[in-house]
Write an enzyme that holds these catalytic residues in place. Sequence first.
Site, PDB file in Angstrom:
ATOM      1  N   SER A 116       2.572  -6.996   1.970  1.00 45.62           N
ATOM      2  CA  SER A 116       2.889  -5.797   1.931  1.00 45.62           C
ATOM      3  C   SER A 116       2.370  -4.248   1.858  1.00 45.62           C
ATOM      4  O   SER A 116       2.917  -3.170   1.993  1.00 45.62           O
ATOM      5  CB  SER A 116       4.086  -5.862   0.535  1.00 45.62           C
ATOM      6  OG  SER A 116       3.419  -5.797  -0.327  1.00 45.62           O
ATOM      7  N   LYS A 140       1.446  -1.585  -5.399  1.00 45.20           N
ATOM      8  CA  LYS A 140       2.154  -0.745  -4.758  1.00 45.20           C
ATOM      9  C   LYS A 140       1.271   0.886  -5.143  1.00 45.20           C
ATOM     10  O   LYS A 140       0.746   1.397  -5.255  1.00 45.20           O
ATOM     11  CB  LYS A 140       3.820  -0.803  -4.903  1.00 45.20           C
ATOM     12  CG  LYS A 140       4.019  -2.672  -5.054  1.00 45.20           C
ATOM     13  CD  LYS A 140       4.077  -2.742  -3.568  1.00 45.20           C
ATOM     14  CE  LYS A 140       4.776  -4.577  -3.365  1.00 45.20           C
ATOM     15  NZ  LYS A 140       4.295  -5.101  -2.552  1.00 45.20           N
TER      16      LYS A 140
END
Length: 175
Positions: free
Chosen positions: A41, A81
């Site tokens: 990701s 993230k």
Amino acid sequence: MKPPSRAVLLRGESLVLIAGILLLLLLLRSHFALCLVKGGSMLPGLQSGDLLLVDRLAYQSAGPDRGDIVVAHSRDDLIVKRVVGLPGEEVELRRGKLLVNRQRFAERYPLEPGGLTLRKGRLFDQRYALLGDNRSMPLILSVHAVVSKDQIVGKVVHSLRLWPGWRKPIDQATQ
């Protein structure tokens, strides 16, 4: 009387050195953490298997800035993230493009382009929107989170590619 052997003298010095290293590691453990990236990701900057140095004290006196890469608790897991939204802002993702307060936000870090779309939403106080850099991930596999400051473990301050050559290294702008 026999003088002490050199091995005995080194043993005492070695014990002091080992004790110092252990004390330093103990002190650093309260300030830093090591994490391993799992999944894609955060491509292209981070890849599965990268080792991250996380500063646990980075946000003691202030919150994260947009663009920071953080490790945070999400459900029963840890995620890595990028901070894309700050408290009070309205955040949206249209076909991979970030909008903050209805204005296109130019992200100045490497992204994996894609068509990921997320509906707009306003962040409450002490809430941060987190999103991966890989915008080509299918929505069903994409993990995007809104977390409180308390859920953030710390700021990623360094990454180490354990298997060099698999992908290009993390861009310095992401540090």
